[in-house]
Scaffold this active site. Sequence first.
Site, mmCIF file in Angstrom:
data_model
loop_
_atom_site.group_PDB
_atom_site.id
_atom_site.type_symbol
_atom_site.label_atom_id
_atom_site.label_comp_id
_atom_site.label_asym_id
_atom_site.label_seq_id
_atom_site.Cartn_x
_atom_site.Cartn_y
_atom_site.Cartn_z
ATOM 1 N N PHE A 22 7.155 4.470 6.155
ATOM 2 C CA PHE A 22 6.982 4.608 4.704
ATOM 3 C C PHE A 22 5.563 5.133 4.443
ATOM 4 C CE2 PHE A 22 7.359 3.641 0.290
ATOM 5 C CZ PHE A 22 8.699 3.372 0.037
ATOM 6 N N GLU A 58 8.976 -4.461 7.874
ATOM 7 C CA GLU A 58 9.644 -4.598 9.180
ATOM 8 C C GLU A 58 8.646 -4.824 10.329
ATOM 9 O OE1 GLU A 58 10.766 -2.268 6.853
ATOM 10 O OE2 GLU A 58 12.534 -3.523 6.502
ATOM 11 N N ALA A 80 1.144 1.466 5.067
ATOM 12 C CA ALA A 80 0.525 1.726 3.769
ATOM 13 C C ALA A 80 1.467 1.231 2.682
ATOM 14 C CB ALA A 80 0.256 3.217 3.598
ATOM 15 N N ILE A 82 1.691 0.848 -1.222
ATOM 16 C CA ILE A 82 1.011 1.406 -2.395
ATOM 17 C C ILE A 82 1.669 0.859 -3.659
ATOM 18 C CG2 ILE A 82 0.347 3.532 -3.566
ATOM 19 C CD1 ILE A 82 0.491 4.939 -0.818
ATOM 20 N N THR A 86 6.028 0.985 -5.967
ATOM 21 C CA THR A 86 7.072 -0.038 -5.889
ATOM 22 C C THR A 86 6.815 -1.243 -6.776
ATOM 23 O OG1 THR A 86 8.171 -1.603 -4.445
ATOM 24 C CG2 THR A 86 5.935 -1.038 -3.857
ATOM 25 N N HIS A 88 8.078 -3.991 -5.962
ATOM 26 C CA HIS A 88 8.039 -5.161 -5.067
ATOM 27 C C HIS A 88 6.866 -5.093 -4.078
ATOM 28 C CE1 HIS A 88 10.942 -2.467 -2.975
ATOM 29 N NE2 HIS A 88 10.555 -3.032 -1.856
ATOM 30 N N PHE A 113 -4.548 -6.395 11.488
ATOM 31 C CA PHE A 113 -3.848 -6.005 10.259
ATOM 32 C C PHE A 113 -4.444 -4.719 9.687
ATOM 33 C CE2 PHE A 113 -2.831 -6.616 5.656
ATOM 34 C CZ PHE A 113 -1.454 -6.598 5.779
ATOM 35 N N ARG A 127 -8.796 5.687 2.636
ATOM 36 C CA ARG A 127 -8.931 4.739 3.762
ATOM 37 C C ARG A 127 -8.257 5.242 5.038
ATOM 38 N NH1 ARG A 127 -9.254 2.620 -0.942
ATOM 39 N NH2 ARG A 127 -10.292 0.641 -1.406
HETATM 40 N N1 INI Z 1 7.088 -0.061 2.677
HETATM 41 C C1 INI Z 1 5.836 0.356 2.954
HETATM 42 O O1 INI Z 1 5.430 0.326 4.120
HETATM 43 N N2 INI Z 1 5.014 0.782 1.963
HETATM 44 C C2 INI Z 1 5.418 0.842 0.661
HETATM 45 O O2 INI Z 1 4.599 1.258 -0.213
HETATM 46 C C3 INI Z 1 6.746 0.438 0.346
HETATM 47 N N3 INI Z 1 7.216 0.541 -1.005
HETATM 48 O O3 INI Z 1 6.566 1.154 -1.827
HETATM 49 O O4 INI Z 1 8.301 0.030 -1.333
HETATM 50 C C4 INI Z 1 7.566 -0.031 1.386
HETATM 51 N N4 INI Z 1 8.813 -0.461 1.135
HETATM 52 C C5 INI Z 1 9.815 -0.595 2.152
HETATM 53 C C6 INI Z 1 9.764 -1.927 2.848
HETATM 54 O O5 INI Z 1 8.684 -1.979 3.772
HETATM 55 C C7 INI Z 1 11.057 -2.151 3.640
HETATM 56 O O6 INI Z 1 11.205 -1.110 4.572
HETATM 57 C C8 INI Z 1 12.300 -2.197 2.735
HETATM 58 O O7 INI Z 1 12.138 -3.137 1.695
HETATM 59 C C9 INI Z 1 13.571 -2.557 3.551
HETATM 60 O O8 INI Z 1 13.427 -3.836 4.195
#
Ligand code: INI
Length: 155
Positions: A22, A58, A80, A82, A86, A88, A113, A127
Amino acid sequence: MRMIEGQYTNADSRYAIVAGRFNQFVVDSLVEGAVDSLVRHGVDEDNITVVRVPGAFEIPLIAQAIAEKGEVDAIIALGAVIRGSTPHFDYVAGESAGGLNKVQMDTGVPCSFGVLTVDTIEQAIERAGTKAGNKGAEAALVAIEMVSVLRQISE
Ligand code: INI
């Protein structure tokens, strides 16, 4: 007095980098920074494994599976999250950080981390190798240092 602090010379140690896909454009720069940092501190490229996962959420599960195998000295988590992208954000960022800390506490394998938790894509880019340095490189240094401290503690 006995003083223990980490050295950056433990070149024989093995590292796994677990990186989210992501926001890949940003995370790729973190991975590049981490690998560069490890190699320039003497770590053999053969002792670095890069594992890609879907997102920051994950990372802990895969970090746990790697730590339990016992084949690496430290794990470097890169991602990352952001806020702008999102609703969430807090769940993804919080579970990533909390999960990784649980992995290192449960397994004894240090998990550095290097997951960016920022409000905007601009802050993430800053960053990831631009004006605020490269947090992937910094996370790699922390991993090297933690391996060194742990080795000295267990001597
Ligand atoms: N995962 C990220 O690594 N960065 C993000 O900014 C992000 N956003 O924006 O939602 C994100 N979402 C996916 C999340 O990590 C999971 O892969 C997903 O919820 C499925 O479990």
